[in-house]
Design a protein around this motif. Structure first.
Motif, PDB file in Angstrom:
ATOM      1  N   LYS A   6       0.867  -1.175   0.000  1.00  0.00           N
ATOM      2  CA  LYS A   6       0.000   0.000   0.000  1.00  0.00           C
ATOM      3  C   LYS A   6       0.903   1.223   0.000  1.00  0.00           C
ATOM      4  O   LYS A   6       2.127   1.088   0.001  1.00  0.00           O
ATOM      5  CB  LYS A   6      -0.943  -0.014   1.201  1.00  0.00           C
ATOM      6  N   HIS A   7       0.308   2.398  -0.012  1.00  0.00           N
ATOM      7  CA  HIS A   7       1.101   3.618  -0.089  1.00  0.00           C
ATOM      8  C   HIS A   7       0.918   4.445   1.169  1.00  0.00           C
ATOM      9  O   HIS A   7      -0.151   4.455   1.776  1.00  0.00           O
ATOM     10  CB  HIS A   7       0.706   4.427  -1.318  1.00  0.00           C
ATOM     11  N   CYS A   8       1.975   5.129   1.552  1.00  0.00           N
ATOM     12  CA  CYS A   8       1.960   6.003   2.717  1.00  0.00           C
ATOM     13  C   CYS A   8       0.902   7.100   2.489  1.00  0.00           C
ATOM     14  O   CYS A   8       0.904   7.746   1.438  1.00  0.00           O
ATOM     15  CB  CYS A   8       3.344   6.617   2.912  1.00  0.00           C
ATOM     16  N   PRO A   9       0.005   7.311   3.457  1.00  0.00           N
ATOM     17  CA  PRO A   9      -1.032   8.336   3.266  1.00  0.00           C
ATOM     18  C   PRO A   9      -0.482   9.761   3.249  1.00  0.00           C
ATOM     19  O   PRO A   9      -1.159  10.675   2.812  1.00  0.00           O
ATOM     20  CB  PRO A   9      -1.975   8.129   4.451  1.00  0.00           C
ATOM     21  N   VAL A  10       0.748   9.961   3.708  1.00  0.00           N
ATOM     22  CA  VAL A  10       1.327  11.301   3.757  1.00  0.00           C
ATOM     23  C   VAL A  10       2.122  11.606   2.493  1.00  0.00           C
ATOM     24  O   VAL A  10       1.881  12.601   1.820  1.00  0.00           O
ATOM     25  CB  VAL A  10       2.226  11.462   5.006  1.00  0.00           C
ATOM     26  N   CYS A  11       3.084  10.738   2.160  1.00  0.00           N
ATOM     27  CA  CYS A  11       3.981  11.048   1.042  1.00  0.00           C
ATOM     28  C   CYS A  11       3.744  10.178  -0.194  1.00  0.00           C
ATOM     29  O   CYS A  11       4.238  10.495  -1.263  1.00  0.00           O
ATOM     30  CB  CYS A  11       5.431  10.909   1.478  1.00  0.00           C
ATOM     31  N   GLY A  12       3.017   9.076  -0.048  1.00  0.00           N
ATOM     32  CA  GLY A  12       2.681   8.256  -1.201  1.00  0.00           C
ATOM     33  C   GLY A  12       3.697   7.202  -1.577  1.00  0.00           C
ATOM     34  O   GLY A  12       3.525   6.524  -2.582  1.00  0.00           O
ATOM     35  N   SER A  13       4.745   7.036  -0.791  1.00  0.00           N
ATOM     36  CA  SER A  13       5.742   6.013  -1.137  1.00  0.00           C
ATOM     37  C   SER A  13       5.212   4.622  -0.782  1.00  0.00           C
ATOM     38  O   SER A  13       4.439   4.466   0.158  1.00  0.00           O
ATOM     39  CB  SER A  13       7.068   6.291  -0.433  1.00  0.00           C
ATOM     40  N   PRO A  14       5.615   3.588  -1.507  1.00  0.00           N
ATOM     41  CA  PRO A  14       5.136   2.232  -1.246  1.00  0.00           C
ATOM     42  C   PRO A  14       5.642   1.720   0.110  1.00  0.00           C
ATOM     43  O   PRO A  14       6.806   1.927   0.465  1.00  0.00           O
ATOM     44  CB  PRO A  14       5.735   1.397  -2.378  1.00  0.00           C
ATOM     45  N   ILE A  15       4.757   1.074   0.861  1.00  0.00           N
ATOM     46  CA  ILE A  15       5.113   0.501   2.162  1.00  0.00           C
ATOM     47  C   ILE A  15       4.490  -0.883   2.279  1.00  0.00           C
ATOM     48  O   ILE A  15       3.536  -1.203   1.569  1.00  0.00           O
ATOM     49  CB  ILE A  15       4.638   1.396   3.333  1.00  0.00           C
ATOM     50  N   PRO A  16       5.008  -1.745   3.173  1.00  0.00           N
ATOM     51  CA  PRO A  16       4.406  -3.056   3.376  1.00  0.00           C
ATOM     52  C   PRO A  16       2.966  -2.940   3.896  1.00  0.00           C
ATOM     53  O   PRO A  16       2.582  -1.928   4.495  1.00  0.00           O
ATOM     54  CB  PRO A  16       5.302  -3.706   4.437  1.00  0.00           C
ATOM     55  N   MET A  17       2.189  -3.972   3.698  1.00  0.00           N
ATOM     56  CA  MET A  17       0.773  -3.964   4.087  1.00  0.00           C
ATOM     57  C   MET A  17       0.588  -3.761   5.589  1.00  0.00           C
ATOM     58  O   MET A  17      -0.401  -3.180   6.022  1.00  0.00           O
ATOM     59  CB  MET A  17       0.096  -5.253   3.652  1.00  0.00           C
ATOM     60  N   LYS A  18       1.528  -4.222   6.394  1.00  0.00           N
ATOM     61  CA  LYS A  18       1.372  -4.154   7.845  1.00  0.00           C
ATOM     62  C   LYS A  18       1.746  -2.799   8.430  1.00  0.00           C
ATOM     63  O   LYS A  18       1.402  -2.498   9.563  1.00  0.00           O
ATOM     64  CB  LYS A  18       2.227  -5.237   8.510  1.00  0.00           C
ATOM     65  N   GLU A  19       2.448  -1.985   7.680  1.00  0.00           N
ATOM     66  CA  GLU A  19       2.893  -0.674   8.159  1.00  0.00           C
ATOM     67  C   GLU A  19       1.796   0.369   7.972  1.00  0.00           C
ATOM     68  O   GLU A  19       0.968   0.271   7.081  1.00  0.00           O
ATOM     69  CB  GLU A  19       4.147  -0.225   7.411  1.00  0.00           C
ATOM     70  N   ARG A  20       1.815   1.381   8.826  1.00  0.00           N
ATOM     71  CA  ARG A  20       0.843   2.462   8.722  1.00  0.00           C
ATOM     72  C   ARG A  20       1.398   3.615   7.878  1.00  0.00           C
ATOM     73  O   ARG A  20       0.696   4.189   7.053  1.00  0.00           O
ATOM     74  CB  ARG A  20       0.509   2.944  10.126  1.00  0.00           C
ATOM     75  N   VAL A  21       2.643   3.994   8.143  1.00  0.00           N
ATOM     76  CA  VAL A  21       3.327   5.045   7.390  1.00  0.00           C
ATOM     77  C   VAL A  21       4.761   4.602   7.123  1.00  0.00           C
ATOM     78  O   VAL A  21       5.231   3.616   7.669  1.00  0.00           O
ATOM     79  CB  VAL A  21       3.331   6.397   8.144  1.00  0.00           C
ATOM     80  N   CYS A  22       5.489   5.371   6.327  1.00  0.00           N
ATOM     81  CA  CYS A  22       6.826   4.942   5.911  1.00  0.00           C
ATOM     82  C   CYS A  22       7.935   5.388   6.852  1.00  0.00           C
ATOM     83  O   CYS A  22       9.000   4.782   6.871  1.00  0.00           O
ATOM     84  CB  CYS A  22       7.105   5.428   4.495  1.00  0.00           C
ATOM     85  N   SER A  23       7.728   6.449   7.629  1.00  0.00           N
ATOM     86  CA  SER A  23       8.804   6.962   8.477  1.00  0.00           C
ATOM     87  C   SER A  23       8.235   7.665   9.707  1.00  0.00           C
ATOM     88  O   SER A  23       7.041   8.004   9.737  1.00  0.00           O
ATOM     89  CB  SER A  23       9.663   7.940   7.686  1.00  0.00           C
ATOM     90  N   PRO A  24       9.076   7.900  10.711  1.00  0.00           N
ATOM     91  CA  PRO A  24       8.613   8.663  11.887  1.00  0.00           C
ATOM     92  C   PRO A  24       8.165  10.082  11.535  1.00  0.00           C
ATOM     93  O   PRO A  24       7.248  10.617  12.161  1.00  0.00           O
ATOM     94  CB  PRO A  24       9.841   8.693  12.798  1.00  0.00           C
ATOM     95  N   ASP A  25       8.787  10.683  10.535  1.00  0.00           N
ATOM     96  CA  ASP A  25       8.366  12.027  10.116  1.00  0.00           C
ATOM     97  C   ASP A  25       6.939  12.006   9.571  1.00  0.00           C
ATOM     98  O   ASP A  25       6.125  12.876   9.899  1.00  0.00           O
ATOM     99  CB  ASP A  25       9.319  12.584   9.050  1.00  0.00           C
ATOM    100  N   CYS A  26       6.643  11.008   8.746  1.00  0.00           N
ATOM    101  CA  CYS A  26       5.287  10.886   8.209  1.00  0.00           C
ATOM    102  C   CYS A  26       4.295  10.563   9.320  1.00  0.00           C
ATOM    103  O   CYS A  26       3.147  11.006   9.272  1.00  0.00           O
ATOM    104  CB  CYS A  26       5.234   9.816   7.118  1.00  0.00           C
ATOM    105  N   GLU A  27       4.720   9.826  10.324  1.00  0.00           N
ATOM    106  CA  GLU A  27       3.856   9.517  11.472  1.00  0.00           C
ATOM    107  C   GLU A  27       3.464  10.803  12.195  1.00  0.00           C
ATOM    108  O   GLU A  27       2.297  11.001  12.546  1.00  0.00           O
ATOM    109  CB  GLU A  27       4.581   8.575  12.432  1.00  0.00           C
ATOM    110  N   ASN A  33      -2.314  15.973  11.334  1.00  0.00           N
ATOM    111  CA  ASN A  33      -3.487  16.100  10.470  1.00  0.00           C
ATOM    112  C   ASN A  33      -4.730  15.541  11.144  1.00  0.00           C
ATOM    113  O   ASN A  33      -5.803  16.154  11.098  1.00  0.00           O
ATOM    114  CB  ASN A  33      -3.250  15.386   9.142  1.00  0.00           C
ATOM    115  N   GLN A  34      -4.593  14.389  11.792  1.00  0.00           N
ATOM    116  CA  GLN A  34      -5.737  13.787  12.469  1.00  0.00           C
ATOM    117  C   GLN A  34      -6.189  14.639  13.651  1.00  0.00           C
ATOM    118  O   GLN A  34      -7.383  14.780  13.904  1.00  0.00           O
ATOM    119  CB  GLN A  34      -5.399  12.369  12.920  1.00  0.00           C
TER     120      GLN A  34
END
Length: 62
Positions: A6-27, A33-34
């Motif tokens: 799937k893709h990171c909701p913040v930056c759009g980079s591909p990530i594994p299905m189990k991950e929520r975001v790609c990096s602590p910065d995107c977290e 945002n939430q």
């Protein structure tokens, strides 16, 4: 064939299905945002309640 991802909701980079975001910065960005969305919904709800209370006051206590 591409493996499931799937893709990171913040930056759009591909990530594994189990991950929520790609990096602590995107977290951090996602949490901010939430939090802003939550504040906006609470404010909207408060404004609607105030308008209903004002309307009820003018309808019943003219």
């Amino acid at each position: 064939m591409v493996e499931p991802h799937k893709h990171c909701p913040v930056c759009g980079s591909p990530i594994p299905m189990k991950e929520r975001v790609c990096s602590p910065d995107c977290e951090k960005v996602l949490e901010m945002n939430q939090k802003n969305i939550r504040k906006s919904r609470i404010m909207l709800f408060a404004v609607i309640v105030v308008f209903i209370l004002v309307w009820a006051y003018f309808m019943f206590f003219k």
